[in-house]
Design a protein around this motif. Structure first.
Motif, short mmCIF file in Angstrom:
data_model
loop_
_atom_site.label_atom_id
_atom_site.label_comp_id
_atom_site.label_asym_id
_atom_site.label_seq_id
_atom_site.Cartn_x
_atom_site.Cartn_y
_atom_site.Cartn_z
N SER A 137 -3.58 12.85 -4.81
CA SER A 137 -4.54 13.95 -4.85
C SER A 137 -5.93 13.37 -4.99
O SER A 137 -6.16 12.47 -5.82
N ARG A 138 -6.86 13.90 -4.19
CA ARG A 138 -8.26 13.48 -4.33
C ARG A 138 -9.13 14.72 -4.19
O ARG A 138 -9.53 15.11 -3.10
N LYS A 159 -6.02 12.16 2.89
CA LYS A 159 -5.07 11.15 2.45
C LYS A 159 -4.30 10.64 3.66
O LYS A 159 -4.10 11.36 4.62
N GLU A 160 -3.90 9.37 3.55
CA GLU A 160 -3.11 8.75 4.60
C GLU A 160 -1.98 7.96 3.96
O GLU A 160 -2.18 7.33 2.92
N LYS A 161 -0.81 7.98 4.57
CA LYS A 161 0.31 7.20 4.07
C LYS A 161 0.07 5.73 4.34
O LYS A 161 -0.44 5.34 5.38
N LEU A 185 0.83 -1.20 0.00
CA LEU A 185 0.00 0.00 0.00
C LEU A 185 0.87 1.25 0.00
O LEU A 185 1.74 1.42 0.86
N ILE A 186 0.59 2.14 -0.95
CA ILE A 186 1.35 3.38 -1.06
C ILE A 186 0.65 4.49 -0.29
O ILE A 186 1.22 5.12 0.60
N TYR A 187 -0.58 4.77 -0.68
CA TYR A 187 -1.41 5.78 -0.04
C TYR A 187 -2.86 5.34 -0.11
O TYR A 187 -3.25 4.56 -0.97
N PHE A 188 -3.67 5.88 0.79
CA PHE A 188 -5.10 5.70 0.66
C PHE A 188 -5.82 6.98 1.07
O PHE A 188 -5.23 7.87 1.70
N SER A 189 -7.09 7.04 0.70
CA SER A 189 -7.91 8.22 0.99
C SER A 189 -9.28 7.74 1.43
O SER A 189 -9.89 6.91 0.77
N TYR A 190 -9.77 8.26 2.54
CA TYR A 190 -11.08 7.85 3.04
C TYR A 190 -12.13 8.94 2.83
O TYR A 190 -13.28 8.80 3.27
N ASP A 191 -11.74 10.03 2.18
CA ASP A 191 -12.69 11.10 1.89
C ASP A 191 -12.02 12.07 0.93
O ASP A 191 -10.78 12.09 0.80
N VAL A 192 -12.82 12.90 0.32
CA VAL A 192 -12.27 13.92 -0.57
C VAL A 192 -11.29 14.80 0.21
O VAL A 192 -11.56 15.18 1.35
#
Lengths: 114, 113
Positions: B67-68, B55-57, B45-52
Motif C-alpha cells: 500500500s502506498r 504498485k508493481e510486482k 524484490l517483492i513489490y515496488f512503487s513508482y508513484d503514490v
C-alpha cells in the motif's frame, strides 16, 4: 533464471591482502553495475558503481573492473582491513525510461582476519 | 542525513496473522521497494512503487501485498503469515530509475511461528 551470478559465496582474506569478488550477467541491456556493502544489522549501502563506457573505476581502495565482451565485472579491495568485513552484493540494471529494478547477486560474505 | 525508517527491527507473529511492515523515507523519493533477504538467496524484490497508489510486482509477490497512500510511506502486508515468510525484510527508496542509488532501511527481522 538468475540474471546476475556472484562468486564466491564466502571469502576469507588476511589483513593487507586483496579481496576479489566476481559477477557475471546475462542481459546485454544492463548498463549500470553497482556494488552494495552490508554490515551486520544494517541495510545495504552503495559502495561503488560503474557504467559500461569505462573498463575500470577506482574509489580509494575499491576498484570495479568491467569486461563488456565477457559480460563480467568484479570488485577488488586492495589492502583489505578488518573493517571491510561485510557482505557484498553486486547488481545490475538498465537505466532506460520505465526501468526501476536492480537485479542483485546472491552476495559474498567477506571476512578479513588480522 | 537521508533516512529510510522501518517501524520495527524485530517482529514475532503467529501463523495466519495479518502482518503490516511500515517504511517511511524523508527524501521525497518517487520510487520505493520492498526486498526480502535470505541467507544464500541474496536480495529478492517483492513489490515496488513508482508513484503514490501505484504498485508493481517484483520477483516474488506471492503471499504479499503493498500500500502506498502517501509519497513517503510504503507498507508491506502479509495477508496470512506463514512460516516460510520468516525472513529479513528491507525497504528501499530512490529518486530515479534503474540507474540511481538505492537507500535502504536497516531491515525488519520477521519470525513467523
Amino acid at each position: 533464471q538468475q540474471q546476475v551470478k556472484q562468486s564466491p559465496q564466502s571469502l576469507i582474506v588476511q589483513k593487507g591482502g586483496i579481496s576479489i569478488i566476481n559477477c557475471a550477467y546475462e542481459n546485454t541491456a544492463f548498463d549500470y553495475f553497482p556494488w552494495y556493502q552490508q554490515f551486520p544489522g544494517k541495510g545495504p549501502a552503495l559502495l561503488i558503481a560503474i557504467r559500461p563506457d569505462v573498463s575500470e573505476k577506482k574509489e580509494g581502495r575499491f576498484t570495479i573492473s568491467f569486461n563488456k565482451s565477457a559480460k563480467q565485472f568484479s570488485l577488488h579491495i586492495m589492502d583489505s582491513q578488518p573493517g571491510d568485513s561485510a557482505t557484498y552484493f553486486c547488481a545490475a540494471s538498465w537505466s532506460g525510461a520505465g526501468s526501476y529494478q536492480l537485479t542483485f547477486g546472491k552476495g559474498t560474505k567477506l571476512s578479513v582476519i588480522p | 542525513d537521508v533516512k529510510v525508517t522501518q517501524s520495527s527491527r524485530y517482529l514475532v507473529k503467529r501463523t495466519g496473522e495479518k502482518v503490516f511492515l511500515e517504511c517511511v523515507q524523508d527524501m521525497d523519493h518517487e520510487n520505493m521497494f520492498w526486498y526480502r533477504q535470505d541467507p544464500g538467496l541474496g536480495l529478492r524484490l517483492i513489490y515496488f512503487s513508482y508513484d503514490v497508489k501505484m504498485k508493481e510486482k517484483g520477483d516474488i509477490p506471492e503471499g504479499y501485498s503493498v500500500s502506498r497512500e502517501k509519497k513517503e510511506r510504503f507498507s508491506l502486508i502479509l495477508e496470512s503469515a506463514s512460516t516460510n515468510q520468516t525472513s529479513m525484510y528491507l525497504c528501499a527508496s530512490t529518486t530515479g530509475g534503474g540507474g540511481e542509488k538505492l537507500f535502504f532501511g536497516s531491515g525488519t527481522q520477521l519470525s513467523v511461528l
